[in-house]
Design an enzyme around this catalytic site. Structure first.
Site, mmCIF file in Angstrom:
data_model
loop_
_atom_site.group_PDB
_atom_site.id
_atom_site.type_symbol
_atom_site.label_atom_id
_atom_site.label_comp_id
_atom_site.label_asym_id
_atom_site.label_seq_id
_atom_site.Cartn_x
_atom_site.Cartn_y
_atom_site.Cartn_z
ATOM 1 N N GLU A 167 0.809 -1.228 0.000
ATOM 2 C CA GLU A 167 0.000 0.000 0.000
ATOM 3 C C GLU A 167 0.843 1.279 0.000
ATOM 4 O O GLU A 167 0.371 2.345 0.341
ATOM 5 C CB GLU A 167 -0.960 -0.011 1.209
ATOM 6 C CG GLU A 167 -2.376 -0.432 0.858
ATOM 7 C CD GLU A 167 -2.546 -1.912 0.491
ATOM 8 O OE1 GLU A 167 -1.567 -2.683 0.602
ATOM 9 O OE2 GLU A 167 -3.648 -2.288 0.064
ATOM 10 N N TYR A 169 3.452 1.994 1.903
ATOM 11 C CA TYR A 169 4.040 2.380 3.182
ATOM 12 C C TYR A 169 5.557 2.126 3.183
ATOM 13 O O TYR A 169 6.131 1.685 2.191
ATOM 14 C CB TYR A 169 3.351 1.612 4.321
ATOM 15 C CG TYR A 169 1.941 2.090 4.593
ATOM 16 C CD1 TYR A 169 1.706 3.389 5.026
ATOM 17 C CD2 TYR A 169 0.853 1.245 4.419
ATOM 18 C CE1 TYR A 169 0.404 3.827 5.282
ATOM 19 C CE2 TYR A 169 -0.451 1.685 4.674
ATOM 20 C CZ TYR A 169 -0.665 2.984 5.101
ATOM 21 O OH TYR A 169 -1.939 3.418 5.354
ATOM 22 N N ARG A 217 2.521 -8.764 4.232
ATOM 23 C CA ARG A 217 1.583 -8.186 3.243
ATOM 24 C C ARG A 217 2.410 -7.628 2.098
ATOM 25 O O ARG A 217 3.195 -6.688 2.274
ATOM 26 C CB ARG A 217 0.732 -7.110 3.906
ATOM 27 C CG ARG A 217 -0.310 -6.540 2.984
ATOM 28 C CD ARG A 217 -1.709 -6.751 3.521
ATOM 29 N NE ARG A 217 -2.703 -6.260 2.571
ATOM 30 C CZ ARG A 217 -3.582 -5.328 2.837
ATOM 31 N NH1 ARG A 217 -3.609 -4.766 4.029
ATOM 32 N NH2 ARG A 217 -4.460 -4.957 1.925
ATOM 33 N N HIS A 255 -1.506 3.980 -1.686
ATOM 34 C CA HIS A 255 -2.546 4.963 -1.370
ATOM 35 C C HIS A 255 -2.522 6.136 -2.343
ATOM 36 O O HIS A 255 -3.531 6.795 -2.547
ATOM 37 C CB HIS A 255 -2.398 5.460 0.062
ATOM 38 C CG HIS A 255 -2.839 4.435 1.075
ATOM 39 N ND1 HIS A 255 -4.020 3.747 0.952
ATOM 40 C CD2 HIS A 255 -2.264 3.974 2.202
ATOM 41 C CE1 HIS A 255 -4.163 2.905 1.969
ATOM 42 N NE2 HIS A 255 -3.095 3.021 2.735
ATOM 43 N N GLN A 342 -18.016 5.412 3.752
ATOM 44 C CA GLN A 342 -18.488 6.648 4.365
ATOM 45 C C GLN A 342 -18.296 6.722 5.877
ATOM 46 O O GLN A 342 -18.034 7.792 6.400
ATOM 47 C CB GLN A 342 -19.965 6.869 4.011
ATOM 48 C CG GLN A 342 -20.144 7.440 2.622
ATOM 49 C CD GLN A 342 -21.593 7.526 2.207
ATOM 50 O OE1 GLN A 342 -22.042 6.794 1.347
ATOM 51 N NE2 GLN A 342 -22.348 8.404 2.830
HETATM 52 P P1 NAP Z 1 -26.524 18.064 -1.717
HETATM 53 O O1 NAP Z 1 -25.336 17.217 -1.567
HETATM 54 O O2 NAP Z 1 -26.904 18.982 -0.612
HETATM 55 O O3 NAP Z 1 -26.342 18.900 -3.061
HETATM 56 C C1 NAP Z 1 -27.288 19.797 -3.504
HETATM 57 C C2 NAP Z 1 -26.744 20.512 -4.735
HETATM 58 O O4 NAP Z 1 -27.721 21.391 -5.177
HETATM 59 C C3 NAP Z 1 -25.507 21.302 -4.469
HETATM 60 O O5 NAP Z 1 -24.620 21.109 -5.549
HETATM 61 C C4 NAP Z 1 -25.996 22.755 -4.427
HETATM 62 O O6 NAP Z 1 -24.946 23.501 -4.996
HETATM 63 C C5 NAP Z 1 -27.242 22.715 -5.262
HETATM 64 N N1 NAP Z 1 -28.297 23.578 -4.759
HETATM 65 C C6 NAP Z 1 -28.734 23.733 -3.489
HETATM 66 N N2 NAP Z 1 -29.747 24.608 -3.436
HETATM 67 C C7 NAP Z 1 -29.969 25.001 -4.702
HETATM 68 C C8 NAP Z 1 -30.876 25.917 -5.288
HETATM 69 N N3 NAP Z 1 -31.779 26.573 -4.554
HETATM 70 N N4 NAP Z 1 -30.804 26.106 -6.613
HETATM 71 C C9 NAP Z 1 -29.909 25.468 -7.357
HETATM 72 N N5 NAP Z 1 -29.020 24.589 -6.857
HETATM 73 C C10 NAP Z 1 -29.052 24.371 -5.539
HETATM 74 O O7 NAP Z 1 -27.808 17.187 -1.979
HETATM 75 P P2 NAP Z 1 -28.034 15.914 -2.879
HETATM 76 O O8 NAP Z 1 -27.139 15.866 -4.044
HETATM 77 O O9 NAP Z 1 -29.489 15.929 -3.115
HETATM 78 O O10 NAP Z 1 -27.666 14.743 -1.936
HETATM 79 C C11 NAP Z 1 -28.392 14.527 -0.740
HETATM 80 C C12 NAP Z 1 -27.550 13.777 0.235
HETATM 81 O O11 NAP Z 1 -27.359 12.450 -0.192
HETATM 82 C C13 NAP Z 1 -26.209 14.442 0.390
HETATM 83 O O12 NAP Z 1 -25.976 14.744 1.726
HETATM 84 C C14 NAP Z 1 -25.268 13.439 -0.092
HETATM 85 O O13 NAP Z 1 -24.152 13.346 0.781
HETATM 86 C C15 NAP Z 1 -26.021 12.124 -0.076
HETATM 87 N N6 NAP Z 1 -25.550 11.351 -1.211
HETATM 88 C C16 NAP Z 1 -24.294 10.916 -1.168
HETATM 89 C C17 NAP Z 1 -23.803 10.254 -2.218
HETATM 90 C C18 NAP Z 1 -22.404 9.749 -2.177
HETATM 91 O O14 NAP Z 1 -21.878 9.396 -3.177
HETATM 92 N N7 NAP Z 1 -21.756 9.701 -1.050
HETATM 93 C C19 NAP Z 1 -24.562 10.021 -3.331
HETATM 94 C C20 NAP Z 1 -25.863 10.479 -3.348
HETATM 95 C C21 NAP Z 1 -26.341 11.169 -2.271
HETATM 96 P P3 NAP Z 1 -24.948 25.081 -5.139
HETATM 97 O O15 NAP Z 1 -25.685 25.585 -3.924
HETATM 98 O O16 NAP Z 1 -23.514 25.471 -5.200
HETATM 99 O O17 NAP Z 1 -25.641 25.351 -6.406
HETATM 100 FE FE1 SF4 Z 2 -17.326 0.926 5.499
HETATM 101 FE FE2 SF4 Z 2 -19.655 0.001 6.370
HETATM 102 FE FE3 SF4 Z 2 -19.541 1.344 4.063
HETATM 103 FE FE4 SF4 Z 2 -18.530 -1.133 4.305
HETATM 104 S S1 SF4 Z 2 -20.671 -0.532 4.465
HETATM 105 S S2 SF4 Z 2 -17.542 0.591 3.343
HETATM 106 S S3 SF4 Z 2 -17.710 -1.068 6.363
HETATM 107 S S4 SF4 Z 2 -19.078 2.140 6.079
#
Ligand code: NAP
Ligand code: SF4
Length: 681
Positions: A167, A169, A217, A255, A342
């Site tokens: 990895e 290291y 490893r 990494h 996450q």
């Molecule tokens: P979000 O992460 O809060 O993103 C919302 C987006 O909309 C931002 O890009 C924001 O950017 C824009 N926005 C906000 N208000 C707006 C407005 N009034 N007009 C135009 N644009 C606006 O929300 P989301 O994409 O709906 O996701 C929801 C949650 O699900 C998030 O917390 C996310 O972490 C989670 N999620 C995570 C993943 C992942 O891959 N980890 C995947 C899907 C969802 P600007 O304000 O700059 O325009």
């Molecule tokens: Fe990590 Fe749990 Fe997501 Fe698996 S499911 S990657 S252990 S947070």
């Protein structure tokens, strides 16, 4: 009785010790290692996994000295006093019939501190610290530290150690010309560059005696320029075997490599072929790693003869009972790791205690306990998304009588959208788990039933839990409402459910997690490389290290299915708020598909020509993106209209998940909040 996974459950006789099965719990840093005050928690965490049937646990990394620290004051084993504190951990694992090895991790130039050392004075691209190049005496000090750490591990009751040689290291930094520019006997030719690992293994074996597990490893696929080629990997494996290693574990990718190796978009068992290449070249057992997350996948690797053991780290965070469930024909009850990173790796990089998105008890075993309810009650949970599912199943598991309502014909809420995104197929496993868990715990599931306040009030419930989720935010762009009717403006659910097929040019409003997901969905055109290993390898440029050094080839992604523009109002780089360890993958994936990521925009209006945007407070550079569709991914608002009427009627009402707070909602918070509430009620 025939055992469901005969190869997985077969004991492994190492001569001086017999492991009860082929499952090695891979090293996973939890943060609990870094402070002896957390050792009671660490003990509970290991004990649950040993009770769950794991054959051999490997701890998170412990540095052998201060120079090897991952970060200031991170876990270290360098004194007898420190070793004594480990005793309860090893005893707890042994009491549960398991075995445990301590991982010795010297981070070298990856150390996040000014005392970091390395073969050469070369800063790693992922660290702000430039390491000090070691002299001959300094190298000797590091070797002695490794040996001493192993001896102390033995004193602490460990059954062995894992010497972390992959990895990217410290040890790996010596092996690869990428980071070793020395011209003394520790650098230059490959023989000289592997002198360090071979010395460490040889002298450790001499110090600990023959009856102590010594896992090495080994980086079999460096995935960085100037790493090892295959003949060198074989040469090193044979040398560490001769030096006294008991098991060789597989390391994939440094990494700093720009190829994903464990993310959810990496196909399952994507690197088992690498371990297989080494079979027959050495006599000691080989362990396969990376993206092995179900008993079926693990069993196939062993049955096909790709490896003698399988390493699983995150899957055992997700479900400590993984092995016992597999062994008793209950694989469908396993809470599968969805490789999202996450709550585990992302937490570690934020210096928070690692947990698990699908199992919030991971790392919190002593504090988050699901005890039988002292007074079972009737509870209505409204909403069968991740928050509601977690809450309902924990409540019912504790003995409450639970009705779970959802207006939809299936469980899952937003997870039903996520699982349709190419590279997020694993999310379906969580729904399979919850569906089974609802049956096992006896939740009364009422799908297709939109519960209203009157109906709930008449139900004779003692408590209500509202997990009604979110509604998409309307960004109020002029012209959007009328073009909803023409189909030019869509919600993200229209796209991800496949209700509407998009044209060749699409603009996405909002670049949060969902905007990125929709972009990936739209450029993939129905083909998920997560389910197609050779396509995935072509896309990321991964090849056989016998063909190209380090296993690196030129990436050859498939052309995008359409032109996509991903937009946000903030001027910051797009995707900045995505997961620490996965955001770069999403950005790279979209760049490969030539998605235009544009920040700092104003949305002026939508008309027949497309989406009109401008930039800055002056509304400068007005431009029209001539697109067929505009997809709104502008965040969420809570949906919780049942709260007030139930509260006013004097009931105990609780809000969880998006119904509580929609901002920055993710499944991690939803499941955690649902589970914690259910543990309390
Ligand atoms: P979000 O992460 O809060 O993103 C919302 C987006 O909309 C931002 O890009 C924001 O950017 C824009 N926005 C906000 N208000 C707006 C407005 N009034 N007009 C135009 N644009 C606006 O929300 P989301 O994409 O709906 O996701 C929801 C949650 O699900 C998030 O917390 C996310 O972490 C989670 N999620 C995570 C993943 C992942 O891959 N980890 C995947 C899907 C969802 P600007 O304000 O700059 O325009
Ligand atoms: Fe990590 Fe749990 Fe997501 Fe698996 S499911 S990657 S252990 S947070």
């Amino acid at each position: 009785m025939t055992l469901p996974d005969p190869h997985l459950l077969e004991p492994l006789d190492l001569g001086f010790v017999k492991l009860r099965n082929r499952v090695l719990m891979g090293s996973m840093h939890t943060g609990l290692e870094d402070d002896p005050r957390h050792f009671e928690r660490l003990q509970a965490y290991f004990a649950e996994r040993a009770q769950g049937g794991v054959g051999l646990i490997v701890t998170g990394g412990f540095a052998p000295n201060i120079e090897g620290w991952a970060a200031p004051f991170s876990g270290r084993l360098a004194t007898r006093r420190a070793a004594a504190r480990h005793r309860p951990l090893t005893q707890a694992v042994h009491a549960a019939g398991g075995h445990i090895a301590l991982q010795i991790l010297h981070t070298g130039r990856y150390g996040y501190h000014p005392l970091a050392v390395a073969p050469s004075r070369l800063k790693a691209p992922i660290s702000p610290f430039t390491p000090r190049a070691l002299g001959e005496r300094g190298i000797e000090r590091q070797i002695r530290a490794f040996v001493r750490c192993a001896v102390l591990a033995r004193e602490a009751g460990y059954d062995g150690v894992e010497i972390m040689g992959s990895e990217g290291y410290f040890i790996n930094q010596f092996i690869a010309a990428h980071s070793n520019r020395r011209d003394d006997r520790w650098g230059g030719s490959f023989e000289q560059r592997i002198r360090l690992p071979v010395e460490i293994v040889r002298r450790t074996r001499a110090a600990v005696g023959p009856d102590f597990i010594l896992i090495y490893r080994l980086s079999m696929l460096d995935l960085v320029p100037d790493g090892s080629d295959w003949s060198e990997v074989v040469q090193l494996a044979q040398a560490v075997e001769s030096a006294g290693a008991t098991i060789i574990n597989t390391g994939i990718g440094w990494h700093e490599a720009r190829v994903p190796t464990i993310a959810t978009s990496v196909p399952r068992a994507a690197f088992a072929w690498v371990t297989r290449k080494l079979k027959g070249q050495v006599g000691i057992p080989l362990c396969a790693t990376n993206r092995i997350n179900t008993p079926d996948v693990a069993e196939k690797i062993l049955a096909d003869g790709d490896a003698d053991m399988v390493s699983m780290a995150r899957p055992l965070l997700a479900d400590p009972e993984f092995v016992n469930k597999a062994a008793t024909g209950r694989a469908d009850e396993i809470n599968t790791c969805i490789a999202c990173n996450q709550a585990c790796l992302d937490h570690v990089f934020q210096r928070r205690i690692a947990s698990c998105l699908v199992n919030p008890r991971a790392g919190h075993e002593t504090e988050l306990r699901y005890e039988p309810a002292t007074r079972p009650r009737r509870i209505a949970v409204v909403g069968a998304g991740p928050a509601g599912l977690a809450c309902a199943t924990v409540l019912a598991g504790r003995g409450h009588r639970v009705d779970l309502y959802d207006g939809a014909p299936e469980i899952g809420g937003q997870f039903n959208l996520a699982r349709r995104v190419p590279g997020k197929e694993e999310f379906a496993e969580t729904l399979r788990y919850f569906a089974r868990r609802l049956q096992v715990t006896g939740v009364n599931l009422r799908l297709g039933t939109r519960a209203d306040a009157a109906m709930l009030r008449q139900g004779g419930y003692d408590e209500f839990v509202l997990a009604t989720g979110v509604v998409p935010r309307d960004p109020g762009i002029p012209g959007a409402a009328e073009h909803r009717a023409t189909g030019r403006v869509l919600g993200y659910a229209d796209v991800l459910t496949g209700r509407v097929a998009c044209g060749p040019r699409v603009a996405i409003v909002g670049a949060g997690g969902i905007g990125f997901d929709v972009a990936e969905f739209l450029v993939a055109g129905g083909h998920s490389t997560a389910l197609d290993l050779s396509a995935w390898q072509r896309e990321w440029g991964v090849t056989d290290p016998a063909i190209a050094r380090s296993g690196l080839a030129t990436p050859q992604p498939e052309p995008p299915a359409r032109q996509v523009y991903l937009l946000q109002r903030k001027a910051a780089p797009l995707g900045k708020g995505l997961g620490k360890t996965t955001g770069w993958i999403h950005r790279a994936a979209l760049r490969m598909k030539r998605v235009e990521m544009i920040g700092g925009v104003n949305y002026e209006r939508i008309d027949e020509r497309g989406l009109h945007i401008s930039f800055g407070t002056e509304h400068a550079q007005p431009t029209v993106l001539e697109v067929d569709q505009v997809v709104l991914c502008a965040g969420q608002e809570p949906l919780c209209d049942l709260y007030q009427p139930l509260l006013e009627a004097g009931h105990g009402v609780h809000k969880i998940g998006g119904a509580d707070v929609a901002t920055e909602l993710d499944a991690k918070r939803a499941i955690d909040q649902g589970s914690r509430l259910a543990a309390r009620l």
